[in-house]
Design a protein around this motif. Structure first.
Motif, PDB file in Angstrom:
ATOM      1  N   PRO A  85      16.442  -4.878   2.079  1.00 43.70           N
ATOM      2  CA  PRO A  85      16.307  -4.457   3.480  1.00 43.70           C
ATOM      3  C   PRO A  85      15.024  -4.976   4.125  1.00 43.70           C
ATOM      4  N   PHE A  86      15.026  -5.065   5.429  1.00 45.12           N
ATOM      5  CA  PHE A  86      13.920  -5.594   6.219  1.00 45.12           C
ATOM      6  C   PHE A  86      12.573  -4.990   5.831  1.00 45.12           C
ATOM      7  N   LEU A  87      12.498  -3.662   5.692  1.00 44.05           N
ATOM      8  CA  LEU A  87      11.223  -2.993   5.434  1.00 44.05           C
ATOM      9  C   LEU A  87      10.841  -2.935   3.955  1.00 44.05           C
ATOM     10  N   TYR A  88      11.724  -3.407   3.083  1.00 45.78           N
ATOM     11  CA  TYR A  88      11.510  -3.278   1.641  1.00 45.78           C
ATOM     12  C   TYR A  88      10.144  -3.791   1.192  1.00 45.78           C
ATOM     13  N   ARG A  89       9.814  -5.034   1.565  1.00 44.89           N
ATOM     14  CA  ARG A  89       8.589  -5.638   1.025  1.00 44.89           C
ATOM     15  C   ARG A  89       7.319  -4.970   1.539  1.00 44.89           C
ATOM     16  N   TYR A  90       7.434  -4.220   2.613  1.00 44.73           N
ATOM     17  CA  TYR A  90       6.282  -3.487   3.130  1.00 44.73           C
ATOM     18  C   TYR A  90       6.177  -2.114   2.476  1.00 44.73           C
ATOM     19  N   PHE A  91       7.323  -1.445   2.347  1.00 45.79           N
ATOM     20  CA  PHE A  91       7.313  -0.096   1.781  1.00 45.79           C
ATOM     21  C   PHE A  91       6.831  -0.113   0.332  1.00 45.79           C
ATOM     22  N   VAL A  92       7.249  -1.116  -0.442  1.00 40.57           N
ATOM     23  CA  VAL A  92       6.855  -1.137  -1.859  1.00 40.57           C
ATOM     24  C   VAL A  92       5.375  -1.452  -2.038  1.00 40.57           C
ATOM     25  N   ARG A  93       4.684  -1.893  -0.981  1.00 43.61           N
ATOM     26  CA  ARG A  93       3.276  -2.251  -1.074  1.00 43.61           C
ATOM     27  C   ARG A  93       2.333  -1.187  -0.496  1.00 43.61           C
ATOM     28  N   ILE A  94       2.863  -0.052  -0.101  1.00 38.76           N
ATOM     29  CA  ILE A  94       1.997   0.971   0.486  1.00 38.76           C
ATOM     30  C   ILE A  94       1.014   1.477  -0.573  1.00 38.76           C
ATOM     31  N   PRO A  95      -0.194   1.880  -0.152  1.00 40.53           N
ATOM     32  CA  PRO A  95      -1.215   2.266  -1.129  1.00 40.53           C
ATOM     33  C   PRO A  95      -0.981   3.620  -1.780  1.00 40.53           C
ATOM     34  N   LYS A  96      -1.645   3.828  -2.899  1.00 41.90           N
ATOM     35  CA  LYS A  96      -1.660   5.134  -3.555  1.00 41.90           C
ATOM     36  C   LYS A  96      -2.648   6.045  -2.828  1.00 41.90           C
ATOM     37  N   GLN A  97      -2.568   7.318  -3.095  1.00 42.19           N
ATOM     38  CA  GLN A  97      -3.526   8.271  -2.540  1.00 42.19           C
ATOM     39  C   GLN A  97      -4.942   7.865  -2.950  1.00 42.19           C
ATOM     40  N   GLY A  98      -5.851   7.915  -1.976  1.00 38.75           N
ATOM     41  CA  GLY A  98      -7.247   7.622  -2.265  1.00 38.75           C
ATOM     42  C   GLY A  98      -7.599   6.149  -2.293  1.00 38.75           C
ATOM     43  N   GLN A  99      -6.676   5.287  -1.851  1.00 39.82           N
ATOM     44  CA  GLN A  99      -6.943   3.853  -1.890  1.00 39.82           C
ATOM     45  C   GLN A  99      -6.624   3.182  -0.561  1.00 39.82           C
ATOM     46  N   PHE A 100      -7.213   1.992  -0.367  1.00 34.36           N
ATOM     47  CA  PHE A 100      -6.918   1.138   0.776  1.00 34.36           C
ATOM     48  C   PHE A 100      -5.868   0.102   0.384  1.00 34.36           C
ATOM     49  N   SER A 101      -5.020  -0.261   1.337  1.00 35.26           N
ATOM     50  CA  SER A 101      -4.256  -1.504   1.268  1.00 35.26           C
ATOM     51  C   SER A 101      -4.503  -2.239   2.575  1.00 35.26           C
ATOM     52  N   PHE A 102      -4.929  -3.497   2.468  1.00 32.27           N
ATOM     53  CA  PHE A 102      -5.159  -4.329   3.646  1.00 32.27           C
ATOM     54  C   PHE A 102      -4.036  -5.350   3.735  1.00 32.27           C
ATOM     55  N   PHE A 103      -3.282  -5.317   4.835  1.00 32.92           N
ATOM     56  CA  PHE A 103      -2.188  -6.254   5.042  1.00 32.92           C
ATOM     57  C   PHE A 103      -2.648  -7.359   5.989  1.00 32.92           C
ATOM     58  N   ASP A 104      -2.800  -8.579   5.464  1.00 34.15           N
ATOM     59  CA  ASP A 104      -3.084  -9.739   6.302  1.00 34.15           C
ATOM     60  C   ASP A 104      -1.733 -10.294   6.750  1.00 34.15           C
ATOM     61  N   GLY A 105      -1.309  -9.883   7.951  1.00 31.81           N
ATOM     62  CA  GLY A 105       0.056 -10.142   8.402  1.00 31.81           C
ATOM     63  C   GLY A 105       0.895  -8.906   8.157  1.00 31.81           C
ATOM     64  N   SER A 106       1.962  -8.747   8.934  1.00 32.43           N
ATOM     65  CA  SER A 106       2.765  -7.534   8.794  1.00 32.43           C
ATOM     66  C   SER A 106       4.157  -7.725   9.349  1.00 32.43           C
ATOM     67  N   TRP A 107       4.849  -6.592   9.463  1.00 26.50           N
ATOM     68  CA  TRP A 107       6.191  -6.559  10.031  1.00 26.50           C
ATOM     69  C   TRP A 107       6.209  -7.084  11.472  1.00 26.50           C
ATOM     70  N   MET A 108       5.105  -6.958  12.176  1.00 28.69           N
ATOM     71  CA  MET A 108       5.059  -7.486  13.540  1.00 28.69           C
ATOM     72  C   MET A 108       5.258  -8.993  13.540  1.00 28.69           C
ATOM     73  N   GLY A 109       4.470  -9.686  12.708  1.00 32.90           N
ATOM     74  CA  GLY A 109       4.566 -11.136  12.663  1.00 32.90           C
ATOM     75  C   GLY A 109       5.943 -11.611  12.251  1.00 32.90           C
ATOM     76  N   GLU A 110       6.539 -10.907  11.272  1.00 27.75           N
ATOM     77  CA  GLU A 110       7.858 -11.312  10.787  1.00 27.75           C
ATOM     78  C   GLU A 110       8.928 -11.156  11.861  1.00 27.75           C
ATOM     79  N   VAL A 111       8.992  -9.980  12.467  1.00 27.84           N
ATOM     80  CA  VAL A 111      10.097  -9.707  13.380  1.00 27.84           C
ATOM     81  C   VAL A 111       9.950 -10.471  14.697  1.00 27.84           C
TER      82      VAL A 111
END
Length: 502
Positions: A85-111
Motif C-alpha cells: 500500500p501507498f503508506l506502507y514504506r512510511y508506516f514501517v519506518r516510524i520511530p520507537k518511543q523516546g527516539q527521533f526519525s528524520f525523513f529526508d523526503g516524504s509522502w508529499m514528494g512522492e504523491v
C-alpha cells in the motif's frame, strides 16, 4: 499558503551564530527528555530540490546521540515497496518511543511527483491526500510528535544551485532528472505544492516553512522550531490530554448480535469431504489468478478460544501455493512493537500484491483483550474503531480482498472442547490458564465483540460470522466466502482492464 508566506527577516551573522549555539544545546537536552518520557518524534523534511535539506539535516543531528535517532532518505519507492500500500514504506519506518526519525523526503514528494507527471489520476491524488491527513492525525493521536518542514527557495536560486552542483564532479550526482524537471516547471510545481500544503496543514501536524537562503539560517529555523515543538508535546504529555473522538464517516452494514445467531447448522461427514476437496481445488486455481493479476488478499480470523480458528486456517492454507501466502499467529506484542503505534506490527506483516496474508488474531485485539484487560486507556480503544476502519480503507483502496471472520460457538461447546483438551495429553498444549480466565469474562467479551462488529462492519471490509459448533460447517462456509470474494474481485479487475482497452 506557500505563495502568501512572508519570510522572516534574516538576522545578522553574529545573531545567527549566537542563537544557533543555544538552540543546538537545547536540542541535545530535549533528546534526553524525549527518551525519558517516551515521546516518539517524527521529523519530515520536504521542499525544493537543491534547497539544502540533506546538508542542514547533517548539521542538526551533529550534536545528538546517534543511538537514539535514525535518518531515512526517502526518494522513489523500491520495486518491493511498490507492491504494497501507498503508506506502507512510511508506516514501517516510524520511530520507537523516546527516539527521533528524520525523513529526508516524504509522502508529499512522492504523491505530488506522481500527480505532476500524470502517473496517477486526480481522483487517486485526492484519495492519497486524505490518507496522508489520516496517517498524520493517527500518529499524533497515538502519542507521536510530527514536525513537518518545507524548505523554500525561489526559481532562480534553485536553477543557480543546480548548475553549480552539476559543474562539480563531486556533487553532480546530487542533481536528479526530477530536480531539473521541477525547476523547468517551477510555477506548475508551486501551484501543486501550495494546494498540497494548504490541504495537509493540520493543527496536529502543521507545516513550517524554512527560508533556505543559507545553511546556518536554515539550521537555526529548523532547530528552534523543533525545540519549541518538543516542549509543547512534553507539556501535553504531562497534562495527559486525550485526543478527541471522531465521527464515523465510512459506510456500514447491519449485523446481528452474537446471541441472535443460530448455531445449529451442520454438514454430514460425506458432504464435508466432497465439498472440501472441490473448494480447495477451486481456491488453488484462483490463487494463481491472484498472483498473475497482482491482487493482494488479507484474511483475518478472530473468535472464541477453542472455536476452531486453527483448523479453519489449516484447511484454507492447504489449498494455497506455499510460496504465495503466510500465516501470522498474533500473540502479545514484543517490546519493539509495544514501543510503536499499535497498528505498526500489522503494517509490517501486509503481503505483497498477488500474495495472501492470513492473520490468526488481529488488530482487533485493541478493542477486545486490550480493552478488557486494561492494556490501553478507554480513549485508546474507543478511538481505535475509527482508526481500524481507516486502516482497512487503505487496504481496500490498494485493491485488496479483505475477509474478516468471527468464529462463533456457544459457551457449552467451549466448555466441552476445553475439557477434552485438558483430558487429552496430545492436546493439553492448546489449553492454558489464560483460556479459563477469559472464559470467566465471557459476557464482557461478548459485549465487546458485539460493539466491535457493529462499529467496524464496513461495506468495503465486512465481517463474516462462522457458526462453528460444527467445525466442518464453519470450514466449508469460510472457503465458500473466500472463493466468492476472490471471484468478485477478479471480475472487477477484468472489467476495469477491458474499459482501459476501449
Amino acid at each position: 499558503m506557500l505563495k502568501e508566506w512572508v519570510k522572516e527577516e534574516m538576522p545578522s551573522e553574529e545573531e545567527i551564530v549566537e542563537r544557533l549555539a543555544k538552540a543546538r544545546a537545547e536540542l541535545a537536552v530535549r533528546q534526553t527528555a524525549i527518551k525519558e518520557k517516551g515521546l516518539p518524534v517524527l521529523v519530515v523534511m520536504d521542499g525544493w530540490g537543491a534547497a539544502g535539506k540533506g546538508s542542514v539535516l547533517g548539521r542538526v543531528i551533529k550534536g545528538l546521540d546517534p543511538r537514539f535517532f535514525k535518518c531515512e532518505t526517502l526518494s522513489q519507492p523500491t520495486t518491493e515497496e511498490t507492491r504494497r500500500p501507498f503508506l506502507y514504506r512510511y508506516f514501517v519506518r516510524i520511530p520507537k518511543q523516546g527516539q527521533f526519525s528524520f525523513f529526508d523526503g516524504s509522502w508529499m514528494g512522492e504523491v505530488t511527483a506522481h500527480f505532476l507527471h500524470g502517473e496517477i489520476t486526480e481522483e487517486e491524488y485526492r484519495s492519497h491526500l486524505t490518507s496522508i491527513k489520516r496517517f498524520e492525525r493517527q500518529l499524533n493521536d497515538n502519542g507521536y510528535l510530527v514536525v513537518k518542514y518545507f524548505f523554500h527557495i525561489g526559481e532562480k536560486t534553485q536553477r543557480k544551485r543546480l548548475q553549480e552542483l552539476e559543474k562539480n564532479n563531486v556533487t553532480e550526482w546530487r542533481v536528479s532528472d526530477g530536480d531539473k524537471w521541477q525547476n523547468k516547471h517551477y510555477k506548475e510545481c508551486l501551484d501543486v505544492y501550495d494546494e498540497y500544503l494548504e490541504f495537509t496543514n493540520q493543527f496536529v501536524a502543521p507545516w513550517y516553512f524554512i527560508d533556505a537562503t543559507s545553511k546556518k539560517w536554515s539550521e537555526l529555523q529548523m532547530t528552534e522550531i523543533l525545540v519549541a515543538s518538543i516542549d509543547t508535546a512534553l507539556s501535553n504529555m504531562e497534562a495527559k490530554q486525550e485526543p478527541p473522538m471522531l465521527q464515523n464517516v465510512f459506510p456500514m452494514k447491519s449485523i446481528p448480535k452474537l446471541a441472535d445467531i443460530a448455531l445449529d447448522k451442520s454438514v454430514s461427514d460425506e458432504e464435508y469431504k466432497k465439498e472440501l476437496d472441490a473448494l480447495q481445488k477451486r481456491l488453488g486455481k484462483l490463487h494463481n489468478e491472484l498472483y498473475l493479476k497482482k491482487i493482494p488478499v488479507i484474511i483475518a480470523y478472530e473468535g472464541w478460544d477453542a472455536a476452531g480458528k486453527g483448523g479453519n486456517i489449516k484447511r484454507v492454507a492447504a489449498a494455497l501455493d506455499p510460496r504465495g501466502y503466510e500465516v501470522h499467529p498474533i500473540a502479545s506484542p514484543e517490546p519493539a512493537e509495544k514501543a510503536r503505534h499499535y497498528l505498526w506490527r500489522f503494517w509490517n506483516r501486509l503481503p505483497k500484491d498477488g500474495h495472501i496474508a492470513i492473520f490468526d488474531r488481529t488488530w482487533y485485539g485493541r478493542v477486545m483483550v486490550e480493552r478488557l484487560e486494561g492494556f490501553c486507556t478507554e480513549n485508546d480503544w474507543k478511538r481505535a474503531y475509527n482508526e481500524i476502519n481507516e486502516f482497512e480503507k487503505e487496504l481496500a483502496d490498494w485493491n485488496a480482498v479483505i475477509l474478516k471472520f468471527w468464529v462463533q460457538i456457544d459457551k457449552d461447546t467451549q466448555l466441552e472442547r476445553f475439557t477434552e483438551r485438558q483430558n487429552t495429553p496430545e492436546k493439553q498444549w492448546k489449553i492454558t490458564d489464560e483460556d479459563w480466565r477469559n472464559r470467566e469474562k465471557w459476557d464482557l467479551y461478548e459485549e465487546a465483540v458485539d460493539e466491535m462488529l457493529q462499529k467496524t462492519n464496513t461495506k468495503y471490509a465486512p465481517w463474516h460470522v462462522l457458526e462453528s459448533n460444527d467445525k466442518h460447517y464453519a470450514r466449508i462456509k469460510a472457503l465458500k466466502i473466500i472463493i466468492k470474494a476472490i471471484e468478485k474481485k477478479l471480475a472487477e479487475v477484468d472489467e476495469k482492464n477491458e474499459k482501459k482497452k476501449k
